[in-house]
Scaffold this active site. Structure first.
Site: not given
Ligand code: 0F4
Length: 779
Positions: A494-496, A498-500, A522, A628
């Protein structure tokens, strides 16, 4: 006609859901990267080994490689698989392999399964397999394998160990090819052919520097084996003795710590014995310094020390011994367990609570039974004058702290546990109350749309619970949903990237493929690494508890095997910072159809701000401190829905938003209030400060706060009370709120609830005609 229309409609819907596969996957291969696998098995389509040209780093993660049906693959040499150090499963069936080099798997020590069926192998040497300690299965079916004189004896051994199939056949060599017979290799009685065995006179050696020692390595086998010492010490000679070799260490050296091997080998195979070498030596401080860039808030002393046994560490401030624990100052060292292979380690001392009184000379003393070493840093300035109006954090009054316990800490630094009895009692009371209220309050469940149109909760019914974690923040009895990984189909990063390691996937609806739900998945990188699994479980537990329309929607986990996965809602517009940057008045981003994006209107900007405030009101109600808050940590979905998340600090695209100090600590200083910079405290009020910066980002269409200034310059600005200017697009009523977030004293800042109410009210009165773009509807 109805059917045709139905079909056209269905294809159109399907095309909306179709996502191009990962561009980097080599031609004619399949790359289900979420399973860390590459598969190339279309008949004779592979000109060479698969290479990810766009992203060579991908090789390093691959655990399974399948290359089959390729007549161009004739040999495995030491270069072939070097790019795949994590390979565990290698399937090379139905190729044209005739030869395997002795060092073919030298770079693939994790291999546990190798399939070489249906190739053209007559001889398979033992050498490539000798140091694959994880090897569990080797298949060689349907190769023209010769029984050999002695050189396939090692395969019989693997048969006895259950690693090679006992039915494996070989051809006897009788000179006349026509008379060759196919027999079971296990039945061959090799003449003058026994596997070597080797023994050493000492397996564990502990000595001091400059001492001497002799170790004999004696071997037997037929033909008589060759004996070799491998990874020998620094200063030694090797002497031949009968059937073996003597290793003579003249003067042990600290660099000799580690393993020394003796290997005996003959045609039949090999045997090794390991000698563990521990060379003890007095402690030595190799490095001791304060991080130079941190003139503004010296808080970390860094050192590198060596010595075996591991030295004890003491820190003295102006001659007075300091307690190193979680209360006062706090010692955080890297890996401080001394194995014989590690003779030095890096440590650091974080000063969690300090005032000017803590400035001065810092002496580090390390001791073990062989001696001591010390070093002093003079005139260390830990704290600059914070100004007369600042309430020092080491006072006993902390009205802003709702939960005086160590809270969830994905960033690795400490949220200060101010251990004062009344605060603990009050917190325990609040915590107990919250638990009682929560257990009575039925949680809103999150649903995936399901087959047959029903909205079922597929994740709950048989969901096993995650193990409870000790952190009291999670002791609330909420279960984490478990998801069937077989129903997830991986599509692309996802995001090329950008989200790891977050991928787009679909969640399968068995009877109705058009209803497959898009999800973001993830992947946990390496569950075996340190606390990775525990952190993963904690985050899942936390996410399962944080349920609100403006908090990232978490569906559940897949943890029955690795890779562990977390499954989230798909938010089609990605992260908010990127979204804002592409929709500012000067942005030049195009849609997929190459149409310019319109700038966001005031009402849209306000709607974004309001949703984030709403999510923060909820987090505050749960006593959750985010730490953050920034637009890079929010997601944007359809119809401008915004949700708060926390993606961690390791995203390359946003690395400049963090100030790296002391190796591992990353601080988002541009979003931090003075007290967090000075004392590393994180509170609901410091989140409010960050929200003020988020409002600034929103009305600056995603610009970096204090852009053009270095992190140190930014810290100077913040600590000297300077503030960001009102963005051109920001109504003055909103900037009044921003200023209310940036009050220097945390207790003077606006409560998040009031912020939400003020923005909501302002959104109601904001006349639509003020919109610059003239477009007032949400996209
Ligand atoms: F409270 C809180 F929500 F902020 C919180 C508190 C403590 C920990 C977390 N953790 C968290 O958010 N972890 C996490 C880690 C990795 C991924 C995600 N979720 C995620 C990431 C990217 C996308 C997604 N859904 C999408 O559609 C995403 C990216 C994208 C790129 C282009 C289109 N879509 C969900 C959460 C939170």
């Amino acid at each position: 006609m109805e059917r045709v229309l139905g079909y056209v409609f269905a294809s159109w819907i399907a095309s909306l859901y179709m996502v191009t596969p990962l561009s980097a996957c080599p031609e004619n291969c399949d790359c289900p990267l979420m399973e860390l696998r590459i598969e190339c098995d279309d008949l004779n389509t592979l000109p060479s080994l698969p290479i990810f040209e766009d992203d060579p780093d991908i090789h390093a993660y691959i655990e399974e490689l399948v290359i089959e049906n390729q007549n161009t693959i004739t040999r495995i040499d030491n270069l072939t698989l070097r790019a795949f150090p994590r390979l565990e499963i290698l399937k090379l069936a139905r190729n044209n392999i005739k030869e395997i080099d002795h060092d073919a798997f030298a770079g693939n020590k994790k291999l546990s399964k190798i399939e070489l069926d249906q190739n053209d192998l007559k001889y398979v040497p033992w050498q490539p397999f000798a140091y694959l300690f994880n090897l569990q299965e080797l298949t060689l079916k349907d190769n023209p394998l010769k029984c050999g004189q002695c050189n396939h004896r090692w395969l019989q051994e693997l048969m006895h160990e259950g690693k090679v199939d006992k039915e494996l056949m070989c051809w006897t060599e009788v000179g006349d090819a026509a008379k060759e017979q196919k027999v079971k290799l296990i039945d061959i009685a090799f003449q003058n052919c026994t596997l070597p065995t080797v023994n050493v006179t000492e397996k564990t050696v502990v000595l001091q520097e400059t001492q001497q020692i002799e170790i004999d390595c004696v071997a037997s086998g037929s033909p008589p084996p060759t004996v070799k010492w491998l990874f020998t010490p620094y200063n030694h000679t090797i002497v031949d003795i009968e059937n073996g070799k003597k290793l003579r260490v003249h003067s042990a050296h600290r660099n000799d710590n580690g393993k020394v091997l003796c290997e005996a080998s003959n045609e039949a195979g090999n045997d090794v014995q390991i000698v563990n070498f521990t060379v003890q030596f007095p402690p030595k401080i190799n490095d001791y310094y304060v991080i130079l860039e941190e003139e503004i808030f010296y808080k970390t002393l860094v050192f590198n020390i060596s010595g075996i046994p591991m030295p004890e560490i003491e820190i003295y401030h102006d001659g007075e011994k300091q307690r190193i624990d979680t209360e006062g100052s706090f010692l955080k060292s890297g890996d401080n367990t001394f194995s014989p292979t590690r003779t030095s380690f890096n440590g650091s001392v974080y000063f969690v609570r300090c005032s000017h009184a803590n400035n001065g000379n810092y002496t580090l003393i390390i001791k073990n039974k062989f001696g001591t070493d010390n070093a002093t840093l003079y005139n260390v300035t830990l704290v600059v004058d914070p100004g007369p109006e600042f309430v020092p954090v080491n006072s006993t009054v902390l009205p802003t702290y709702k939960t005086p316990i160590t809270v969830y800490d994905p960033k690795g630094s400490l949220t200060v546990p101010y251990v004062i009895v009344p605060a603990i009692l009050a917190a325990a009371f609040v915590f107990a109350l919250v638990c009682v209220i929560k257990s009575r309050h039925k949680k809103r469940s999150r649903h995936l749309p399901f087959e047959n149109g029903e909205v079922l909760d597929p994740l709950r019914p048989h969901a096993p619970t995650l193990p409870m974690v000790e952190n009291p923040n999670y002791l609330n009895g909420i279960q984490t949903h478990h998801i069937d990984r077989n129903k997830i189909h991986f599509m692309k990063a996802l995001g090329e990237g950008a989200f790891g390691l977050v991928y787009l996937g679909t969640y399968k609806c068995v009877n109705d493929p058009l209803n497959d739900t898009r999800v973001a998945v993830k992947r946990l990188k390496d569950a075996a690494r340190g606390d990775a699994r525990k952190d993963f479980e904690r985050e899942a537990e936390l996410l399962a508890n944080l349920q609100h329309d403006n908090i990232v929607t978490f569906y559940g986990v897949c943890m029955e095997k690795e890779p562990f996965l977390m499954v989230f809602e798909y938010m089609e517009n990605g992260d908010l910072n990127n979204y804002l940057r592409c929709r500012g008045p000067d942005a030049d981003c195009l849609t997929k159809d190459e149409v310019s994006l319109l700038p966001l209107t005031y009402n849209e900007l306000l709607y974004i701000a309001k949703q984030i405030a709403s999510g923060m009101v909820y987090m505050a109600s749960q006593h959750f401190v985010h730490r953050d808050m920034a637009t890079r940590n929010c997601l944007v979905g359809e119809r401008l829905v915004v949700k708060i998340a926390d993606f961690g600090m390791s995203r390359d695209v946003y690395s400049t938003d963090y100030y790296r100090i002391g190796g591992q600590t990353m601080l988002p200083v541009r979003w931090m209030p003075p007290e967090s910079i000075n004392y590393r405290t994180n509170t609901i009020e410091s989140d409010v400060w960050s929200y003020g910066v988020v409002l600034w980002e929103i009305f600056e269409y995603g610009k970096q706060p204090w852009f053009g200034l270095s992190n140190v310059e930014v810290i100077e600005k913040i600590l000297s009370n300077q503030q960001l200017e009102c963005p051109k697009a920001c109504p003055k009523e909103i900037f009044e709120i921003v200023k209310g977030c940036w009050e220097r004293k945390p207790q003077d800042r606006l409560p998040i609830k009031e912020i939400y109410e003020r923005i909501s009210k302002f959104s109601e009165v904001m006349p639509p005609f003020l919109d610059m773009s003239g477009k007032n509807t949400l996209v």
